[in-house]
Design a protein around this motif. Structure first.
Motif, PDB file in Angstrom:
ATOM      1  N   ALA A  75       4.617  46.168 -26.804  1.00  0.00           N
ATOM      2  CA  ALA A  75       4.358  47.153 -26.735  1.00  0.00           C
ATOM      3  C   ALA A  75       5.069  48.244 -26.057  1.00  0.00           C
ATOM      4  O   ALA A  75       4.537  49.498 -25.875  1.00  0.00           O
ATOM      5  CB  ALA A  75       2.689  47.404 -26.033  1.00  0.00           C
ATOM      6  N   GLY A  76       6.088  48.127 -25.534  1.00  0.00           N
ATOM      7  CA  GLY A  76       7.318  49.213 -24.793  1.00  0.00           C
ATOM      8  C   GLY A  76       6.608  49.264 -23.428  1.00  0.00           C
ATOM      9  O   GLY A  76       6.915  50.387 -22.853  1.00  0.00           O
ATOM     10  N   LEU A  77       6.125  48.193 -22.681  1.00  0.00           N
ATOM     11  CA  LEU A  77       5.473  48.485 -21.505  1.00  0.00           C
ATOM     12  C   LEU A  77       6.097  47.591 -20.384  1.00  0.00           C
ATOM     13  O   LEU A  77       5.501  46.444 -20.352  1.00  0.00           O
ATOM     14  CB  LEU A  77       4.035  48.432 -21.391  1.00  0.00           C
ATOM     15  CG  LEU A  77       3.178  49.519 -22.167  1.00  0.00           C
ATOM     16  CD1 LEU A  77       1.671  48.968 -22.404  1.00  0.00           C
ATOM     17  CD2 LEU A  77       3.063  50.798 -21.670  1.00  0.00           C
ATOM     18  N   PRO A  78       7.241  48.066 -19.818  1.00  0.00           N
ATOM     19  CA  PRO A  78       7.496  46.878 -18.749  1.00  0.00           C
ATOM     20  C   PRO A  78       6.763  47.101 -17.816  1.00  0.00           C
ATOM     21  O   PRO A  78       5.883  47.970 -17.240  1.00  0.00           O
ATOM     22  CB  PRO A  78       8.879  47.760 -18.412  1.00  0.00           C
ATOM     23  CG  PRO A  78       8.952  49.034 -18.556  1.00  0.00           C
ATOM     24  CD  PRO A  78       7.860  49.210 -19.863  1.00  0.00           C
ATOM     25  N   VAL A  79       6.616  45.843 -17.083  1.00  0.00           N
ATOM     26  CA  VAL A  79       5.762  45.638 -15.829  1.00  0.00           C
ATOM     27  C   VAL A  79       6.489  46.082 -14.445  1.00  0.00           C
ATOM     28  O   VAL A  79       7.477  45.521 -14.069  1.00  0.00           O
ATOM     29  CB  VAL A  79       5.130  44.307 -15.580  1.00  0.00           C
ATOM     30  CG1 VAL A  79       4.078  44.156 -14.486  1.00  0.00           C
ATOM     31  CG2 VAL A  79       4.510  43.981 -16.894  1.00  0.00           C
ATOM     32  N   GLU A  80       5.942  46.681 -13.714  1.00  0.00           N
ATOM     33  CA  GLU A  80       6.437  47.155 -12.190  1.00  0.00           C
ATOM     34  C   GLU A  80       5.578  45.976 -11.227  1.00  0.00           C
ATOM     35  O   GLU A  80       4.701  46.376 -10.751  1.00  0.00           O
ATOM     36  CB  GLU A  80       6.074  48.450 -11.945  1.00  0.00           C
ATOM     37  CG  GLU A  80       6.672  49.760 -12.877  1.00  0.00           C
ATOM     38  CD  GLU A  80       6.293  50.969 -12.456  1.00  0.00           C
ATOM     39  OE1 GLU A  80       6.316  51.362 -11.144  1.00  0.00           O
ATOM     40  OE2 GLU A  80       5.679  51.519 -13.490  1.00  0.00           O
ATOM     41  N   TRP A  81       6.322  44.742 -10.792  1.00  0.00           N
ATOM     42  CA  TRP A  81       5.838  44.061 -10.086  1.00  0.00           C
ATOM     43  C   TRP A  81       6.012  44.340  -8.762  1.00  0.00           C
ATOM     44  O   TRP A  81       6.811  44.746  -8.084  1.00  0.00           O
ATOM     45  CB  TRP A  81       6.544  42.625 -10.442  1.00  0.00           C
ATOM     46  CG  TRP A  81       6.236  41.891 -11.566  1.00  0.00           C
ATOM     47  CD1 TRP A  81       7.279  41.935 -12.693  1.00  0.00           C
ATOM     48  CD2 TRP A  81       5.054  41.538 -12.214  1.00  0.00           C
ATOM     49  NE1 TRP A  81       6.644  41.287 -13.743  1.00  0.00           N
ATOM     50  CE2 TRP A  81       5.322  41.065 -13.579  1.00  0.00           C
ATOM     51  CE3 TRP A  81       3.788  41.205 -11.520  1.00  0.00           C
ATOM     52  CZ2 TRP A  81       4.086  40.528 -14.344  1.00  0.00           C
ATOM     53  CZ3 TRP A  81       2.702  40.795 -12.410  1.00  0.00           C
ATOM     54  CH2 TRP A  81       3.099  40.568 -13.829  1.00  0.00           C
ATOM     55  N   LEU A  82       5.025  44.323  -7.763  1.00  0.00           N
ATOM     56  CA  LEU A  82       4.998  44.556  -6.495  1.00  0.00           C
ATOM     57  C   LEU A  82       5.878  43.648  -5.758  1.00  0.00           C
ATOM     58  O   LEU A  82       5.787  42.378  -6.008  1.00  0.00           O
ATOM     59  CB  LEU A  82       3.580  44.363  -5.673  1.00  0.00           C
ATOM     60  CG  LEU A  82       3.328  44.724  -4.427  1.00  0.00           C
ATOM     61  CD1 LEU A  82       3.819  45.985  -3.849  1.00  0.00           C
ATOM     62  CD2 LEU A  82       2.103  44.511  -4.001  1.00  0.00           C
ATOM     63  N   THR A  83       6.853  44.113  -4.777  1.00  0.00           N
ATOM     64  CA  THR A  83       7.619  43.401  -4.042  1.00  0.00           C
ATOM     65  C   THR A  83       7.061  43.616  -2.543  1.00  0.00           C
ATOM     66  O   THR A  83       6.785  44.918  -2.440  1.00  0.00           O
ATOM     67  CB  THR A  83       9.128  43.734  -4.135  1.00  0.00           C
ATOM     68  OG1 THR A  83       9.245  44.853  -4.017  1.00  0.00           O
ATOM     69  CG2 THR A  83       9.547  43.482  -5.547  1.00  0.00           C
ATOM     70  N   VAL A  84       7.208  42.594  -1.839  1.00  0.00           N
ATOM     71  CA  VAL A  84       6.887  42.791  -0.400  1.00  0.00           C
ATOM     72  C   VAL A  84       7.821  43.347   0.621  1.00  0.00           C
ATOM     73  O   VAL A  84       8.938  42.844   0.537  1.00  0.00           O
ATOM     74  CB  VAL A  84       6.145  41.267   0.439  1.00  0.00           C
ATOM     75  CG1 VAL A  84       5.611  41.293   1.444  1.00  0.00           C
ATOM     76  CG2 VAL A  84       4.870  40.936  -0.613  1.00  0.00           C
TER      77      VAL A  84
END
Length: 248
Positions: A75-84
């Motif tokens: 869908a053209g939506l990259p995920v911004e994954w939380l980094t600690v």
């Protein structure tokens, strides 16, 4: 609009919110099993065509991450994954190696800081139960991890010859094996939480913030100042979005 994802060990919780909205003011929310991601995520996107950003916390591993990323990428939506990290959004991480803290616990601490500025014990009860100490100045001092209620029950059933997978009830003085098993597991959860809370109980404004799908199993047993919060991890993710109220 933003889609927020909390990829836990058993389920994925999600919410949709407007950018800049108060964390917790969801337009929609829900959850699904890992294996349902390929169908569930496109359905969420179709129901909310304005989603243009995705933020997530993942502790379920790379395979689940890939399951989530595939339909979103289509869908053209990259995920911004939380980094600690060592510090973010007013919370400082006292872990010896900050990056070893789980992303879900980090997000929950950030969400807790958004909701309560005093000392608190941040408890998330799911597949595992975590209880993390957060000082009034935003310092995460450390915390514990123990098996969740269902894991405790399954451990007894799987590792003893005559103790069943209990379908009992909590009793103050259990008089059946199934009640004894359930009561013991719930006492273990409540006791661990109360012992951790004792470290801050004398401080002004000390509060326990309790979240997670299993929280209701033992919440009534806790004898401490308590606030139940739904989806604390998602509240933390929403707090981190630029423009969110309280973002720092």
């Amino acid at each position: 609009m933003m889609l927020l994802l909390d990829a836990g060990n058993t389920r994925i919780k999600w919410s949709v919110t407007d950018s800049g909205a108060e964390p917790g003011a969801w337009l929609a929310e829900g959850g699904f099993e890992h294996a349902e991601a390929a169908a569930a995520l496109p359905a969420v996107l179709a129901a909310h065509p304005g989603i243009d950003r995705v933020l997530g916390a993942n502790v379920a591993g790379p395979a689940v991450r890939a399951l989530l990323e595939a339909p979103l990428a289509a869908a053209g939506l990259p995920v911004e994954w939380l980094t600690v990290t060592a510090a973010r959004a007013g919370v400082r991480n006292a872990y010896t190696v900050p990056g070893q803290l789980g992303a879900d616990r980090w997000a929950a601490l950030i969400g807790a800081r958004r909701l309560h500025r005093g000392p608190c014990l941040v408890v998330c009860a799911g597949t595992a139960t975590t209880a993390d100490l957060l000082d009034a100045d935003g310092l995460f001092r450390g915390g514990i991890i123990l098996p969740g209620v269902d894991l405790m029950l399954r451990a007894l059933a799987g590792n003893t010859a005559q103790l069943p997978l209990a379908d009992g009830h909590f009793r103050d003085t259990p008089r059946s094996t199934v009640d004894a098993i359930v009561s013991g597991c719930l006492h273990a959860q409540a006791g661990a939480v109360e012992r951790m809370f004792a470290q801050i109980s004398g401080q002004p404004g000390a509060l326990c913030l309790l979240s997670g799908g299993a929280a209701g199993r033992f919440a009534e047993l806790l004898e401490l100042p308590l606030r139940r919060i739904d989806n604390l991890v998602l509240i933390g993710l929403a707090t981190l979005a630029p423009g969110a109220p309280g973002q720092a």
